[in-house]
Design a protein around this motif. Sequence first.
Motif, PDB file in Angstrom:
ATOM      1  N   VAL A 111     -17.003  -4.177   5.737  1.00  0.00           N
ATOM      2  CA  VAL A 111     -17.225  -2.906   4.890  1.00  0.00           C
ATOM      3  C   VAL A 111     -18.607  -2.681   5.203  1.00  0.00           C
ATOM      4  O   VAL A 111     -18.926  -1.579   5.448  1.00  0.00           O
ATOM      5  CB  VAL A 111     -16.917  -3.092   3.528  1.00  0.00           C
ATOM      6  CG1 VAL A 111     -17.203  -2.025   2.744  1.00  0.00           C
ATOM      7  CG2 VAL A 111     -15.642  -3.498   3.259  1.00  0.00           C
ATOM      8  N   ALA A 112     -19.536  -3.548   5.183  1.00  0.00           N
ATOM      9  CA  ALA A 112     -20.985  -3.436   5.398  1.00  0.00           C
ATOM     10  C   ALA A 112     -21.094  -2.499   6.720  1.00  0.00           C
ATOM     11  O   ALA A 112     -21.945  -1.743   7.049  1.00  0.00           O
ATOM     12  CB  ALA A 112     -21.885  -4.291   5.239  1.00  0.00           C
ATOM     13  N   GLY A 211     -11.759 -11.139   9.193  1.00  0.00           N
ATOM     14  CA  GLY A 211     -12.048  -9.939   8.283  1.00  0.00           C
ATOM     15  C   GLY A 211     -12.858  -8.754   8.737  1.00  0.00           C
ATOM     16  O   GLY A 211     -12.450  -7.725   8.674  1.00  0.00           O
ATOM     17  N   ALA A 212     -14.031  -9.363   9.222  1.00  0.00           N
ATOM     18  CA  ALA A 212     -14.934  -8.099   9.493  1.00  0.00           C
ATOM     19  C   ALA A 212     -14.274  -7.342  10.769  1.00  0.00           C
ATOM     20  O   ALA A 212     -14.497  -6.194  10.651  1.00  0.00           O
ATOM     21  CB  ALA A 212     -16.292  -8.758   9.940  1.00  0.00           C
ATOM     22  N   THR A 213     -13.656  -8.089  11.693  1.00  0.00           N
ATOM     23  CA  THR A 213     -13.008  -7.470  12.924  1.00  0.00           C
ATOM     24  C   THR A 213     -12.322  -6.338  12.453  1.00  0.00           C
ATOM     25  O   THR A 213     -12.271  -5.292  13.085  1.00  0.00           O
ATOM     26  CB  THR A 213     -12.372  -8.373  13.761  1.00  0.00           C
ATOM     27  OG1 THR A 213     -13.433  -9.424  13.984  1.00  0.00           O
ATOM     28  CG2 THR A 213     -11.988  -7.880  15.155  1.00  0.00           C
ATOM     29  N   ILE A 214     -10.960  -6.922  11.604  1.00  0.00           N
ATOM     30  CA  ILE A 214     -10.124  -5.930  11.340  1.00  0.00           C
ATOM     31  C   ILE A 214     -10.532  -4.773  10.503  1.00  0.00           C
ATOM     32  O   ILE A 214     -10.136  -3.576  10.696  1.00  0.00           O
ATOM     33  CB  ILE A 214      -8.895  -6.544  10.568  1.00  0.00           C
ATOM     34  CG1 ILE A 214      -7.415  -5.958  10.840  1.00  0.00           C
ATOM     35  CG2 ILE A 214      -9.157  -7.039   9.210  1.00  0.00           C
ATOM     36  CD1 ILE A 214      -6.214  -6.615  10.584  1.00  0.00           C
ATOM     37  N   LEU A 215     -11.365  -4.928   9.804  1.00  0.00           N
ATOM     38  CA  LEU A 215     -12.184  -3.593   8.950  1.00  0.00           C
ATOM     39  C   LEU A 215     -12.947  -2.914   9.713  1.00  0.00           C
ATOM     40  O   LEU A 215     -12.896  -1.526   9.637  1.00  0.00           O
ATOM     41  CB  LEU A 215     -12.878  -4.211   7.733  1.00  0.00           C
ATOM     42  CG  LEU A 215     -11.822  -4.721   6.413  1.00  0.00           C
ATOM     43  CD1 LEU A 215     -12.945  -5.193   5.366  1.00  0.00           C
ATOM     44  CD2 LEU A 215     -11.439  -3.286   5.848  1.00  0.00           C
ATOM     45  N   PHE A 216     -13.737  -3.340  10.718  1.00  0.00           N
ATOM     46  CA  PHE A 216     -14.809  -2.481  11.378  1.00  0.00           C
ATOM     47  C   PHE A 216     -14.111  -2.163  12.633  1.00  0.00           C
ATOM     48  O   PHE A 216     -14.420  -1.108  12.927  1.00  0.00           O
ATOM     49  CB  PHE A 216     -16.102  -3.499  11.275  1.00  0.00           C
ATOM     50  CG  PHE A 216     -17.194  -2.714  12.139  1.00  0.00           C
ATOM     51  CD1 PHE A 216     -17.789  -3.417  13.227  1.00  0.00           C
ATOM     52  CD2 PHE A 216     -17.496  -1.388  11.821  1.00  0.00           C
ATOM     53  CE1 PHE A 216     -18.988  -3.005  14.031  1.00  0.00           C
ATOM     54  CE2 PHE A 216     -18.658  -0.866  12.774  1.00  0.00           C
ATOM     55  CZ  PHE A 216     -19.191  -1.597  13.652  1.00  0.00           C
ATOM     56  N   ALA A 217     -13.712  -3.033  13.093  1.00  0.00           N
ATOM     57  CA  ALA A 217     -13.274  -2.671  14.603  1.00  0.00           C
ATOM     58  C   ALA A 217     -11.599  -2.047  14.924  1.00  0.00           C
ATOM     59  O   ALA A 217     -11.294  -1.488  15.633  1.00  0.00           O
ATOM     60  CB  ALA A 217     -13.363  -3.927  15.549  1.00  0.00           C
TER      61      ALA A 217
END
Lengths: 272, 292
Positions: A111-112, A211-217
């Motif tokens: 998200v960030a 987690g960061a990948t699926i949200l951001f990328a």
Amino acid sequence: MSTANPPTARGSSLSPLPALLATPLLLLLAVPVILLVSRTTPGAIIDELRHPETRSAIRLSLLTSTSALALSVVLGTPLAYWLSRSRSRLTLAIETLVDLPIVLPPSVAGVALLLTFGRNAPIGRWLESLDIRIAFTTTAVVIAQVFVSSPYYVRAARAGFASVNTDLQAAARIDGASGWGLVRRILIPLAGRSLGAGAVMCWARAIGEFGATILFAGNLPGVTQTMPLAVYLGFENGLDRALVLSSVLIAISLIVLIGSRLLGWRMSHAVM
Amino acid sequence: MRRTHPIDQTIPISSRITMLPRYSTWALTGAAILLTCLAACKPSPARSASDSLTVLAAVSLTSVLSDIGKAFNAAHPSVNLQISFGASNQLRIQLEHGASGDLFVSADRRQMDAAVAAGIVDPTSVRVIASNTVALIVPKSNRAGITGITDLMRPGLRIVVADPAVPLGHATRLMLERAVKIPSIGPPFVAAFEHATVSREENAAAVVAKIALNEGDAAIAYASDASGPHSGDVIVLPLPDSIVVRTDILAARTSRAVNHPLADEFIAFLCSDASSRAFISHYFHTPDSKAP
């Protein structure tokens, strides 16, 4: 690090108590992995590898995690060196900042990053005006991986550099070594084990990032669908792809861990 | 001066342990392993049969089932109703692997059929409680100026869809299959659509969230997303009748349900007129309505 107890001499009696108490945890670590691998047959692996999506997930994971590692090493080594040599309130604050992504939940990191590089963010909007798109690209995958994994390298490298005696450095300077020579001949060889172990942990964290990948990328086969994403979503499609990719990830991880152990880079060197 | 026994002076702790009588060591070890096993095998807390109801429901039903749940609680104050939302395929897989739940509410027939085939729901209890249609959603600001599906063929767009593994993604695929056959839309539309797709999200809510954040220019989601947590940040545009896909919302009692009468009562409540009104107000269709 150098105060470890000498290994027990062969033949001396070691109490069975610690080993037996360790059994439940060892079982918890070993049994799920063994069961997972045992459900995959070589035939299934060959079959799955025929699918372009499986191959692209593997290729993408290796590409992005290696890029993330390279960026972490290149950008993180100067930071680690500076942190190891200076001691002020600023460095303490920066060390805390570097430690932050380790405790931050990956989805929060996603998200960030989205709020930083997304279309609506100041930086994102500026990049869009230059026709550069970050979100939903392979670049975003690498950025997410660098965000979550570089702290592991920086911490280990910092500890490694800190363990290099400054007197040695000074002596080398007096003898004429300077700049790059100093780095190449004194710092890197002496801190090498920590740098290596930190790199392995950094790479391992990067290749497992979800987690960061699926949200951001986002998730698009061939562009942003790394192995962890493919496992998560492939869970639905008959489980085969998820099992095969999981086995491939385990195999790659084992190769890297055994390889680094042979090089003397024990994971204990990455702990400070 | 206290006289220390010779044994205290010379022998380190680790060796002293090995010098304990054998039975003590084994008793300690046995106790430790037994405790670990007991901790692992703790029986799940017995659910009071009359009091609680756990529903596993598709994420697209978040706001409508919250409203229906409140109405059910008003009528049955003693019942502890808990609703858990997720992608239908994930919920089904969790139920297959032993998750506890009394009801399964699926966003399409495919997942319910799979649940029946896996034996995790009672086939006689399956009911269609509503239906949903896919729609085109755009951000509120709609900077790309999208007014219909032909606008999706413009270059440089970012389209977000759901992964084919989840009900919405499957419905999107069906819609594209229909679009290919329509002469006025046809293969160029589908080709442009696939080219512009930037992400396949893992459930319907994630699709809407990306649009609400203006990270995508358009998405294929549900008509029911006109109400719901992000409804203020998105605009829902209907799809032409020729390609729109309708999905059924089904509810069933799980085979591991604790309180059969209460579960059946909730399913009956979901089929009641009051619930139908709730579904319509959240932009769903009732099962028998002649929707597009």
